[in-house]
Design a protein around this motif. Structure first.
Motif, PDB file in Angstrom:
ATOM      1  N   GLN A 162      -3.928   6.514  -2.083  1.00  0.00           N
ATOM      2  CA  GLN A 162      -2.544   6.053  -1.918  1.00  0.00           C
ATOM      3  C   GLN A 162      -2.111   6.157  -0.452  1.00  0.00           C
ATOM      4  N   ILE A 163      -2.600   7.185   0.223  1.00  0.00           N
ATOM      5  CA  ILE A 163      -2.303   7.318   1.660  1.00  0.00           C
ATOM      6  C   ILE A 163      -2.866   6.128   2.427  1.00  0.00           C
ATOM      7  N   LEU A 164      -4.120   5.769   2.131  1.00  0.00           N
ATOM      8  CA  LEU A 164      -4.715   4.613   2.805  1.00  0.00           C
ATOM      9  C   LEU A 164      -3.967   3.331   2.466  1.00  0.00           C
ATOM     10  N   ASP A 165      -3.522   3.200   1.210  1.00  0.00           N
ATOM     11  CA  ASP A 165      -2.764   2.008   0.823  1.00  0.00           C
ATOM     12  C   ASP A 165      -1.476   1.891   1.640  1.00  0.00           C
ATOM     13  N   ILE A 166      -0.791   3.022   1.813  1.00  0.00           N
ATOM     14  CA  ILE A 166       0.444   3.014   2.614  1.00  0.00           C
ATOM     15  C   ILE A 166       0.122   2.654   4.060  1.00  0.00           C
ATOM     16  N   ALA A 167      -0.948   3.257   4.594  1.00  0.00           N
ATOM     17  CA  ALA A 167      -1.322   3.000   5.984  1.00  0.00           C
ATOM     18  C   ALA A 167      -1.618   1.527   6.220  1.00  0.00           C
ATOM     19  N   LYS A 168      -2.231   0.866   5.234  1.00  0.00           N
ATOM     20  CA  LYS A 168      -2.601  -0.538   5.415  1.00  0.00           C
ATOM     21  C   LYS A 168      -1.390  -1.471   5.369  1.00  0.00           C
ATOM     22  N   THR A 169      -0.245  -0.957   4.946  1.00  0.00           N
ATOM     23  CA  THR A 169       0.975  -1.782   4.987  1.00  0.00           C
ATOM     24  C   THR A 169       1.662  -1.691   6.348  1.00  0.00           C
TER      25      THR A 169
END
Length: 467
Positions: A162-169
């Motif tokens: 989920q952290i990576l998902d947020i970072a990719k936004t």
């Protein structure tokens, strides 16, 4: 009249290694090396070797360029460097690399850890806290260059993906994961899921050594099998990877050439970063004698990897005291040194132009890179080379990709022994603190971690450290 047995070269502000108070420091040349000498009124005299190559040390000033400052500063100057970090308005360099520590915890207890991480130390950041950290970087940088997810060991965070998902936004040009590789090696499907975040995504993988005894000394256990299993998976996926090597005197300095040879043979590896050990955190203070200088590392690269010459590892203009770089081009089964073709003056002028031409195949010329060109689009290159070649202006290479580049970085994180306020003001690797300040890597580990903040307040209010 009697003569000193050294040549006085310069003056700066440093720290007492014992009490961390600011002290004046001489830079002297003695016995073909450069030393820092300083005296604390309470703890006496200290002498630290800071360079073994006098000419290289003198030459680094020629690589200074006008500072690129952040869009937003976080703190004012009240007590003087290094007691105002945030970044303060007197800091001279923006965040080339922004580090977000998503957890204090780790699945190792490394004796060399500057952050004191372990399976039971500290806590995980919440997703709300982590997104606030990301947003602070954007506030300071606009479009941040490189953001590194770190820890502790970030992959053990219960909401890691989920952290990576947020970072990719977020508008990050390049995202890195700093990891010891345990989950990549051992968890089925983990590496494959990481690969879905490519291409602007890279693994920053601890490597250190091939020797069992060195890995036990640095990491608390022999992690050779873990590293090789992780690399095998990353090679299968061709997921961009940088190998990170902590260096200590008489431990692994003799392996530099072997590590470079090994790294160049790995499909996924885009480079090696060598980090002389920083005496902070869990590192023993009595291991200061095992520190190595940037110039010692540079010389061992040249000694052990004969492909390169002295023009191939040069100071990085954003912080030439603490960073050196070299680039190699990989084409099929051949490798070509690249940095030697760069005119140092061009590093300081983004409008300059320099075309690199290699002669291959019976004298036929092949133009590989048109470097420093401002008129040719690089949109076809993913990720864009001009964003990934540290401190170079623009790279145009429409027929080449990130796979073709291999970078060598020497990153000297100063500690209290070799602390130089001139270089710290140019620090470009910054950690987001829990209270949402951008803190230079070096000062974070000396003053701004949880266990150190109370003492920092004492230093701030001690009249001896005020201007």
């Amino acid at each position: 009249m009697p003569n000193r047995d050294y040549t006085y070269y310069d003056y700066t502000i440093s720290l007492c290694p014992t009490c961390l108070k600011r002290v004046g420091a001489k830079i002297i040349i003695q016995n073909e090396s450069v030393f820092m000498t300083k005296r604390c009124p309470d703890h006496g005299f200290f002498k630290t070797k800071i360079a073994t190559d006098v000419e290289y040390y003198k030459n680094i000033r020629n690589y200074n360029k006008p500072s690129e400052t952040p869009v937003h500063f976080g703190t004012d100057v009240l007590y003087g460097c290094p007691y105002d970090c945030g970044l303060c308005v007197d800091h001279e360099q923006h965040s080339c690399l922004s580090v977000v520590e998503v957890t204090d915890r780790c699945n190792l207890t490394c004796p060399t850890c500057y952050a004191m991480s372990s399976p039971h130390y500290g806590s995980h950041r919440t997703l709300v806290e982590i997104e606030a950290m990301f947003d602070l970087i954007i506030k300071n940088e606009g479009e941040p260059d490189v953001v590194q997810i770190s820890g502790g060991e970030p992959t053990i965070h219960p909401q890691f993906f989920q952290i990576l998902d947020i970072a990719k936004t977020k508008p990050f040009k390049h995202l890195m994961l700093n990891t010891n590789g345990i989950r990549i090696a051992n968890d089925p499907g983990f590496a494959e899921k990481l690969a879905t975040y490519a291409p602007e995504f890279e693994i920053y993988l601890q490597f250190d050594s091939f020797k069992k005894e060195v890995l036990e000394d640095f990491r608390g256990k022999d992690v050779s099998d873990i590293r090789m299993k992780a690399l095998a998976k990353l090679n299968d996926l061709n997921l961009s990877t940088t190998l990170v090597v902590v260096l200590q005197q008489d431990k692994n300095m003799d392996e530099i050439g072997k590590i470079l040879d090994f790294a160049l043979k790995q499909k996924c590896v885009r480079g090696v970063t060598f980090q002389p050990v920083e005496i902070a955190g869990r590192n023993r203070d009595d291991s200061a004698g095992e520190k190595v200088t940037l110039t010692e590392v540079r010389q061992e690269i040249l000694n052990q990897f004969p492909l390169l010459n002295s023009d191939d590892i040069i100071p990085v203009p954003c912080n030439p005291d603490s960073l050196a770089m070299g680039y190699i081009l990989k084409l099929d089964d051949e490798i070509f040194p690249l940095t030697r073709y760069i005119n140092p003056a061009d590093l300081l002028n983004s409008e300059s132009k320099n075309t690199i031409v290699y002669e291959r195949d019976k004298g036929v010329q092949m133009q590989l890179l048109d470097i420093f060109s401002t008129g040719i689009s690089v949109d076809k290159v993913e990720p864009k080379m001009n964003q990934l070649l540290c401190c170079l202006p623009n790279i145009s290479a429409p027929d080449l990709g990130y796979d073709n580049l291999f970078r060598i970085i020497i990153m000297n994180f100063m500690d209290a022994h070799d602390f130089d306020v001139r270089a710290v003001k140019k620090s470009c690797v910054h950690i987001v603190s829990k209270d949402l300040k951008m803190i230079p890597f070096e000062t974070m580990n000396l003053f701004y971690r949880d266990s150190k903040k109370e003492y920092l307040e004492e230093l701030r209010h001690d009249g001896k450290v005020l201007f």
